[in-house]
Design an enzyme around this catalytic site. Structure first.
Site, PDB file in Angstrom:
ATOM      1  N   SER A  78      17.170 -73.357  19.356  1.00 13.71           N
ATOM      2  CA  SER A  78      17.237 -73.775  18.389  1.00 13.71           C
ATOM      3  C   SER A  78      15.786 -74.105  17.224  1.00 13.71           C
ATOM      4  CB  SER A  78      16.212 -75.242  18.509  1.00 13.71           C
ATOM      5  OG  SER A  78      14.936 -74.629  19.200  1.00 13.71           O
ATOM      6  N   LYS A 106       9.058 -75.718  17.335  1.00 15.49           N
ATOM      7  CA  LYS A 106      10.078 -76.254  15.683  1.00 15.49           C
ATOM      8  C   LYS A 106       8.659 -75.987  15.092  1.00 15.49           C
ATOM      9  CE  LYS A 106      12.806 -78.117  18.224  1.00 15.49           C
ATOM     10  NZ  LYS A 106      14.369 -77.682  18.398  1.00 15.49           N
ATOM     11  N   SER A 143      19.826 -77.588  16.476  1.00 11.91           N
ATOM     12  CA  SER A 143      18.624 -78.401  16.826  1.00 11.91           C
ATOM     13  C   SER A 143      17.955 -79.722  16.361  1.00 11.91           C
ATOM     14  CB  SER A 143      17.493 -77.722  15.847  1.00 11.91           C
ATOM     15  OG  SER A 143      16.008 -77.825  16.186  1.00 11.91           O
TER      16      SER A 143
END
Length: 305
Positions: A91, A146, A253
């Site tokens: 991701s 992230k 993602s």
């Protein structure tokens, strides 16, 4: 909530330390008294074997004394300074690849109790553009990584694979009167492969922070985005004390676009360094298991954006 391993380290540090302390303060003096009493009785007749038996530290106490300093050092380093993580998914491609092992700066967003995760000392807050590890809001036992795209007060708008940010006037008064389109520069058309699919590599300027992202033009816009109350579709106003997170691999993602915001207390730390990176290219028919690395990507070691 802390991870099971973090709790285990704290528990092992406390238990081994208490056993060592109890032996040093209670049982070791008793062994010394027993030795001195036997020495008076036996005199020169005391053998080294008897002496060793009387003064010998029990196995449990000896083990506790041996491991306590090591476990304590690991606990302090891992809880308050740096913690290693392995990248399990794609991701965050191309910034981070499967097989990358990273160090996460634990003190970047506050020094926290390793068990309760309550903040002990404030040291900083997540900034737009940071690559951060956090506890997944829907399952705090799972760690996610992230990029911070929206900070408190931002309004995020994502449409046709293009990101717009309207910052809060309190934070950025010169940009808060409009939706600022995040600039993207195409670096390579179909220049990266994601799950055997060629994708575009673009440089994104996240209002001052540049990094590369992936865009798969074969994937159309999604329609199952998280719908925030009182906000138009594809718009999200970041609440105070929360952050909007997105993966650099924009079409592969699961992030805030789908499940909402990350509370500040969920943050573990800022990812800052790749300390090793393994390739995993084995086929199912190979005689070695697929989790055994096939090589080391030395060129990836070091800090990253």
């Amino acid at each position: 909530m802390a991870s099971i391993f973090a709790i285990f380290l704290v528990f092992l540090s406390v238990v081994s330390g208490l056993i060592w302390l109890l032996d040093a303060k209670v049982f070791a003096p008793k062994r010394q008294l027993a030795f001195e009493s036997a020495q008076k009785q036996l005199g020169e007749g005391m053998t080294e074997e008897v002496k060793e038996k009387l003064l010998r530290q029990p196995f449990l106490a000896e083990t506790a004394q041996s491991i306590f300093p090591v476990v304590l050092a690991i606990t302090i380093f891992r809880s308050f300074i740096y913690e290693p993580f392995q990248i399990p998914s794609g991701s965050m491609k191309p910034t981070l690849l499967v097989g990358d092992f990273i160090l996460v700066e634990k003190f970047a967003y506050g020094i926290k109790d390793p068990v309760t995760r309550n903040e002990l000392v404030a040291t900083g807050k997540p900034q737009r553009g940071d690559v951060a590890v956090f506890k997944y809001p829907l399952d705090p036992m799972v760690d996610y990584i992230k990029r911070v795209v929206g900070v408190p007060g931002d309004i995020i708008y994502y449409k046709n694979k293009t990101l717009f940010i309207k910052p809060s006037c309190e934070r950025e008064p010169d940009k808060c009167d409009r939706y600022n389109q995040v600039n993207m520069e195409l670096l390579s058309k179909n220049g990266f492969t994601d799950n055997d699919t060629p994708v575009d590599v673009l440089k994104e300027d996240l209002l001052g922070t540049e990094h590369n992202i992936l865009i798969n033009n074969e994937i159309k816009n999604h329609f199952n985005y998280y719908q925030q109350s009182a906000m138009p579709k594809d718009h999200w106003r970041v609440p105070e004390g929360h952050y909007f997170m997105m993966g650099d691999n924009r079409d592969n993602s699961g992030d805030s676009r789908y499940w909402g915001f990350v509370p500040e207390e969920n943050f573990v730390g800022r990812a800052v360094f790749i300390w090793t990176s393994f390739e995993f290219e084995r086929q199912p028919e190979d005689w070695l298991p697929t989790w055994v690395p096939t090589g080391v990507r030395f060129e990836r070691l070091g800090s990253f954006e």
